[in-house]
Design an enzyme around this catalytic site. Structure first.
Site, PDB file in Angstrom:
ATOM      1  N   GLU A 184       0.309  -1.205  -0.133  1.00  0.00           N
ATOM      2  CA  GLU A 184       0.265  -0.322  -0.557  1.00  0.00           C
ATOM      3  C   GLU A 184       0.760   0.867  -0.103  1.00  0.00           C
ATOM      4  O   GLU A 184       2.123   1.771   0.516  1.00  0.00           O
ATOM      5  CB  GLU A 184      -0.701   0.326   1.348  1.00  0.00           C
ATOM      6  CG  GLU A 184      -1.075  -0.289   2.382  1.00  0.00           C
ATOM      7  CD  GLU A 184       0.838   0.658   3.074  1.00  0.00           C
ATOM      8  OE1 GLU A 184       0.401   1.143   3.078  1.00  0.00           O
ATOM      9  OE2 GLU A 184       1.973  -0.195   3.721  1.00  0.00           O
ATOM     10  N   GLU A 230       4.557  -0.412   1.783  1.00  0.00           N
ATOM     11  CA  GLU A 230       4.509  -0.945   0.311  1.00  0.00           C
ATOM     12  C   GLU A 230       4.455  -1.825  -0.199  1.00  0.00           C
ATOM     13  O   GLU A 230       4.437  -2.006  -1.573  1.00  0.00           O
ATOM     14  CB  GLU A 230       6.009   0.211  -0.175  1.00  0.00           C
ATOM     15  CG  GLU A 230       5.625   1.185  -0.058  1.00  0.00           C
ATOM     16  CD  GLU A 230       7.371   1.766  -0.779  1.00  0.00           C
ATOM     17  OE1 GLU A 230       7.551   3.086  -0.478  1.00  0.00           O
ATOM     18  OE2 GLU A 230       7.785   1.237  -0.613  1.00  0.00           O
TER      19      GLU A 230
END
Length: 349
Positions: free
Chosen positions: A175, A318
């Site tokens: 994310e 991430e």
């Protein structure tokens, strides 16, 4: 909702017969019993997921969902919200941490704009699946409608279905979004039935009001919206984030396609809780990568019931932890494929 319902119907339990065969082989390899620990467990799980004793996991991808959050206006972060857009645009260049780590295992990274505030240029190398320009401010009302929450989940499912057709056989979740530890902690507070202050951390940088203010905003949002802890979609809609829904969709889609999915850190684990609340059978397809430094990470993993493989003091997000864990899965498959059994080398035990 149709795609979500169809996906749920496709999720099956792991292949117990194949897992039994995998356990027999693992136990007969030239080593003391259980001496390769978690590696043995992973190999058996992979066999059950893929229905293959020697599964192929050589086509890897991290799907990183990017979105912003209306609750940012409450001063919960010390970072400019524009960083979400700016950082998302760097994925094509391979600059973010997840991209650098993914090079080690040859995994591709797919950045998806599911709710970034601002416009992504068509030539930016970002997959444009924007539902809206960030969620609404959950401290003033629901973060999104139920329909938008379902749509975010279905974006993740669609991404997996597309990648499965291209031959992807191992997935990781990631994310990107300034302020997203706030909705993650709100979700965890509801599902874990605890006060937000007990699990609220600094995230990428807490605002001037500090952790106490951040927890108070979360507490206010929960009291205002009254999310139903037995309805994961309701929780996601009222106090969640679009990228959290997108990752939950990736996990459900992976399970429906019998693809193992490696869960990243704190925010991904909260998304996994949403996915598992929608369809509990999906959890058997999840592999937790690392123990995040975020205060709520331990509770999130305990609720999910899956112990992370790594403890690296990471909290980047991430998909970086998932990318780091990929070679461990490669090692588990290599153990099954290349390590001999006692019978194969003519040894009696």
């Amino acid at each position: 909702m149709r795609l979500l319902d169809e996906t749920i119907q496709r999720i099956e339990r792991l292949d117990e017969g194949m897992m039994g065969k995998a356990r027999e082989r693992v136990d007969s390899l030239i080593k003391p019993p259980n001496s390769l620990g978690r590696l043995e467990e992973i190999a058996i799980q992979l066999a059950g997921i893929t229905r293959e004793l020697y599964p192929a996991i050589d086509q890897k991808a991290i799907i990183t969902m990017a979105a912003d959050h209306g609750v940012y206006e409450e001063g919960i972060s010390g970072n400019p919200q524009a960083i979400t857009l700016a950082q998302t645009l760097l994925f094509e260049k391979g600059y973010p941490g997840v991209c650098a780590i993914s090079r080690v295992s040859g995994a591709k990274v797919l950045a998806v704009d599911i709710g970034v505030k601002g416009e992504i240029p068509d030539d930016a190398g970002v997959i444009k699946r924007k539902i809206k320009n960030g969620t609404d401010n959950m401290a003033k009302g629901p973060a999104m409608t139920r329909e938008e929450a379902v749509q975010s989940i279905e974006v993740g499912i669609e991404m997996v279905n597309q990648e499965a057709k291209k031959g992807i056989n191992l997935l990781g979740t990631g994310e990107m979004g300034i302020g997203n530890t706030t909705p993650s902690t709100a979700i965890l507070s509801v599902l874990g039935n605890c006060d937000p202050l007990e699990i609220t951390g600094r995230g990428a940088g807490v605002g001037e009001g500090g952790i106490e203010h951040k927890a108070a905003v979360i507490r206010k949002a929960i009291a205002l919206n009254k999310p139903n802890p037995t309805d994961g979609i309701d929780v996601l809609a009222k106090i969640g984030g679009l990228e959290i829904g997108g990752m939950a969709g990736v996990m459900l889609g992976a399970a429906a396609n019998r693809i193992p999915v490696v869960v990243d850190g704190y925010i991904s684990t909260v998304a996994a809780l949403i996915a598992a609340s929608i369809e509990p059978k999906a959890k058997a397809y999840f592999i937790a990568s690392h123990a995040s430094l975020e205060p709520g990470a331990r509770l999130a993993n305990e609720l999910l019931g899956i112990e992370p493989m790594l403890n690296m003091d990471m909290c980047l997000g991430e998909g970086s932890g998932a990318a780091l864990a990929f070679p461990i899965l490669d090692a588990a498959v290599s153990m099954m494929t290349h390590m001999a059994t006692f019978a194969e080398v003519g040894m009696e035990i």
